[in-house]
Design a protein around this motif. Sequence first.
Motif, PDB file in Angstrom:
ATOM      1  N   ASP A   1       1.274  -1.035   0.250  1.00  0.00           N
ATOM      2  CA  ASP A   1      -0.065   0.213   0.009  1.00  0.00           C
ATOM      3  C   ASP A   1       0.775   1.289   0.211  1.00  0.00           C
ATOM      4  N   GLY A   2       0.268   2.635  -0.616  1.00  0.00           N
ATOM      5  CA  GLY A   2       1.060   3.446  -0.586  1.00  0.00           C
ATOM      6  C   GLY A   2       2.225   3.824   0.812  1.00  0.00           C
ATOM      7  N   ARG A   3       1.237   3.978   2.067  1.00  0.00           N
ATOM      8  CA  ARG A   3       2.539   3.956   3.457  1.00  0.00           C
ATOM      9  C   ARG A   3       4.011   2.913   3.065  1.00  0.00           C
ATOM     10  N   ASN A   4       3.567   1.221   3.456  1.00  0.00           N
ATOM     11  CA  ASN A   4       4.394   0.444   3.187  1.00  0.00           C
ATOM     12  C   ASN A   4       5.631   0.837   2.046  1.00  0.00           C
ATOM     13  N   TYR A   5       4.458   1.395   1.246  1.00  0.00           N
ATOM     14  CA  TYR A   5       5.743   1.459  -0.125  1.00  0.00           C
ATOM     15  C   TYR A   5       6.772   2.891  -0.324  1.00  0.00           C
ATOM     16  N   PHE A   6       6.375   3.707   0.450  1.00  0.00           N
ATOM     17  CA  PHE A   6       7.199   5.062  -0.025  1.00  0.00           C
ATOM     18  C   PHE A   6       8.201   4.590   2.081  1.00  0.00           C
ATOM     19  N   GLU A   7       7.191   3.667   2.551  1.00  0.00           N
ATOM     20  CA  GLU A   7       8.340   3.500   3.849  1.00  0.00           C
ATOM     21  C   GLU A   7       9.953   2.357   3.897  1.00  0.00           C
ATOM     22  N   THR A   8       9.333   1.709   2.235  1.00  0.00           N
ATOM     23  CA  THR A   8       9.977   1.169   1.955  1.00  0.00           C
ATOM     24  C   THR A   8      11.284   2.148   1.119  1.00  0.00           C
ATOM     25  N   ILE A   9      10.726   2.498   0.504  1.00  0.00           N
ATOM     26  CA  ILE A   9      12.331   3.792  -0.138  1.00  0.00           C
ATOM     27  C   ILE A   9      12.908   4.354   1.091  1.00  0.00           C
ATOM     28  N   ARG A  10      12.126   5.105   1.490  1.00  0.00           N
ATOM     29  CA  ARG A  10      12.587   5.583   2.371  1.00  0.00           C
ATOM     30  C   ARG A  10      14.252   4.947   2.671  1.00  0.00           C
ATOM     31  N   LYS A  11      13.952   3.083   3.699  1.00  0.00           N
ATOM     32  CA  LYS A  11      14.557   2.692   4.138  1.00  0.00           C
ATOM     33  C   LYS A  11      15.371   2.180   2.980  1.00  0.00           C
ATOM     34  N   ALA A  12      15.379   2.068   1.795  1.00  0.00           N
ATOM     35  CA  ALA A  12      16.149   1.545   0.562  1.00  0.00           C
ATOM     36  C   ALA A  12      17.331   2.621   0.900  1.00  0.00           C
ATOM     37  N   ARG A  13      16.330   3.606   0.697  1.00  0.00           N
ATOM     38  CA  ARG A  13      17.615   5.707   0.598  1.00  0.00           C
ATOM     39  C   ARG A  13      19.096   5.194   1.492  1.00  0.00           C
ATOM     40  N   ALA A  14      18.135   4.733   2.719  1.00  0.00           N
ATOM     41  CA  ALA A  14      19.036   5.499   4.659  1.00  0.00           C
ATOM     42  C   ALA A  14      20.344   3.763   4.362  1.00  0.00           C
ATOM     43  N   ALA A  15      19.632   2.878   3.291  1.00  0.00           N
ATOM     44  CA  ALA A  15      20.618   2.224   3.825  1.00  0.00           C
ATOM     45  C   ALA A  15      21.698   2.526   1.877  1.00  0.00           C
ATOM     46  N   ILE A  16      21.213   3.183   1.602  1.00  0.00           N
ATOM     47  CA  ILE A  16      22.704   4.251   0.199  1.00  0.00           C
ATOM     48  C   ILE A  16      23.652   5.354   0.987  1.00  0.00           C
ATOM     49  N   LYS A  17      25.134   4.916   1.549  1.00  0.00           N
ATOM     50  CA  LYS A  17      25.997   5.906   2.041  1.00  0.00           C
ATOM     51  C   LYS A  17      26.166   6.966   0.685  1.00  0.00           C
ATOM     52  N   ILE A  18      26.500   8.264   0.160  1.00  0.00           N
ATOM     53  CA  ILE A  18      26.324   8.120  -0.453  1.00  0.00           C
ATOM     54  C   ILE A  18      28.387   9.471  -0.692  1.00  0.00           C
ATOM     55  N   PRO A  19      28.782   9.400  -1.497  1.00  0.00           N
ATOM     56  CA  PRO A  19      30.192   9.493  -1.078  1.00  0.00           C
ATOM     57  C   PRO A  19      30.354  10.750  -1.107  1.00  0.00           C
ATOM     58  N   ALA A  20      31.488  10.918   0.547  1.00  0.00           N
ATOM     59  CA  ALA A  20      31.457  12.314   0.416  1.00  0.00           C
ATOM     60  C   ALA A  20      31.670  13.217  -0.500  1.00  0.00           C
ATOM     61  N   GLU A  21      32.067  12.676  -1.096  1.00  0.00           N
ATOM     62  CA  GLU A  21      32.802  14.251  -2.633  1.00  0.00           C
ATOM     63  C   GLU A  21      31.789  15.046  -3.378  1.00  0.00           C
ATOM     64  N   TYR A  22      30.160  14.095  -2.768  1.00  0.00           N
ATOM     65  CA  TYR A  22      29.281  14.627  -3.779  1.00  0.00           C
ATOM     66  C   TYR A  22      28.430  15.087  -3.294  1.00  0.00           C
ATOM     67  N   LEU A  23      28.843  15.197  -1.241  1.00  0.00           N
ATOM     68  CA  LEU A  23      27.198  15.766  -0.663  1.00  0.00           C
ATOM     69  C   LEU A  23      27.501  17.495  -0.391  1.00  0.00           C
ATOM     70  N   ASP A  24      28.538  17.944  -1.142  1.00  0.00           N
ATOM     71  CA  ASP A  24      28.867  19.625  -0.482  1.00  0.00           C
ATOM     72  C   ASP A  24      29.396  19.993  -2.217  1.00  0.00           C
ATOM     73  N   LEU A  25      29.271  19.541  -3.366  1.00  0.00           N
ATOM     74  CA  LEU A  25      30.304  20.046  -4.389  1.00  0.00           C
ATOM     75  C   LEU A  25      29.821  21.452  -4.802  1.00  0.00           C
ATOM     76  N   SER A  26      30.340  23.002  -4.885  1.00  0.00           N
ATOM     77  CA  SER A  26      30.654  24.030  -5.035  1.00  0.00           C
ATOM     78  C   SER A  26      31.166  24.392  -6.103  1.00  0.00           C
ATOM     79  N   GLU A  27      31.532  23.283  -7.376  1.00  0.00           N
ATOM     80  CA  GLU A  27      31.833  23.796  -8.248  1.00  0.00           C
ATOM     81  C   GLU A  27      32.158  22.410  -8.961  1.00  0.00           C
ATOM     82  N   THR A  28      31.832  22.664 -11.013  1.00  0.00           N
ATOM     83  CA  THR A  28      31.193  22.157 -11.326  1.00  0.00           C
ATOM     84  C   THR A  28      32.106  21.007 -11.769  1.00  0.00           C
ATOM     85  N   LYS A  29      31.707  19.762 -11.314  1.00  0.00           N
ATOM     86  CA  LYS A  29      33.150  18.517 -11.411  1.00  0.00           C
ATOM     87  C   LYS A  29      32.894  17.685 -12.721  1.00  0.00           C
ATOM     88  N   THR A  30      34.275  17.767 -13.208  1.00  0.00           N
ATOM     89  CA  THR A  30      34.297  16.620 -14.479  1.00  0.00           C
ATOM     90  C   THR A  30      34.509  15.449 -14.138  1.00  0.00           C
TER      91      THR A  30
END
Length: 238
Positions: free
Chosen positions: A141-170
Amino acid sequence: MFDFRLQSFSRLVISLTLVSLTLAAGLTSLAGGAKAQDKRQNAPGEFDYYVLSLSWSPSFCEEVAERGRSGGRSNIQCEGRPYSFVVHGLWPQYESGFPEYCQRPSPRLSRNIVSSMLDLMPAPGLIFNEWDKHGTCSGLDGRNYFETIRKARAAIKIPAEYLDLSETKTVAPGDVEEAFIKANPGLSNGAVSVTCNRTRLSEVRICLSKDLQFRACEELERRSCRRDQVTMPPIRGG
């Protein structure tokens, strides 16, 4: 006269043979198309794994600006707080292909659910679209699906170099994948892929089992970015 009749008969045999071959080819094509479609097509809850799609928000916003588009999603995502990676969606997949729009009309989402997801998916229109197209195929159902999205996102760590990108990066798409693999123990090359548009990194996509464990998936690689290098625009306000 005999030769004329023989020639006419030969032409008739050849014509009938060509018709038969054409019909056979058509039936083969139809059979191939049916085989390519998963037998569970669009049955809610009947799928093999998820793809978590993380969109690089600055790329999306630059594309919006170039197209001169306006509206709910662009106003919220591109004129508010400085977003980096945001959740595009959590998509049920088959080993080959994917289901979509598994319930028509889709069950209605409450405003509370939509409001609760704006920190990860910063646009109500995006949330409604993802529910209609993908969420209805999850069997949740809607609530459980979006809770699953939140759990999936929480399981992924974003690499530090992309957390506060202040200049265009190639970047090379493969280097972005490696950065995610390094930041997320257990993630392998077969379970992560980068997509791009003409010049920019668009998304990082990660394959997850139904219980949200990393898993390899061949389909992901087929849709990955083929460019040697792409750019990552800086985070707005960064």
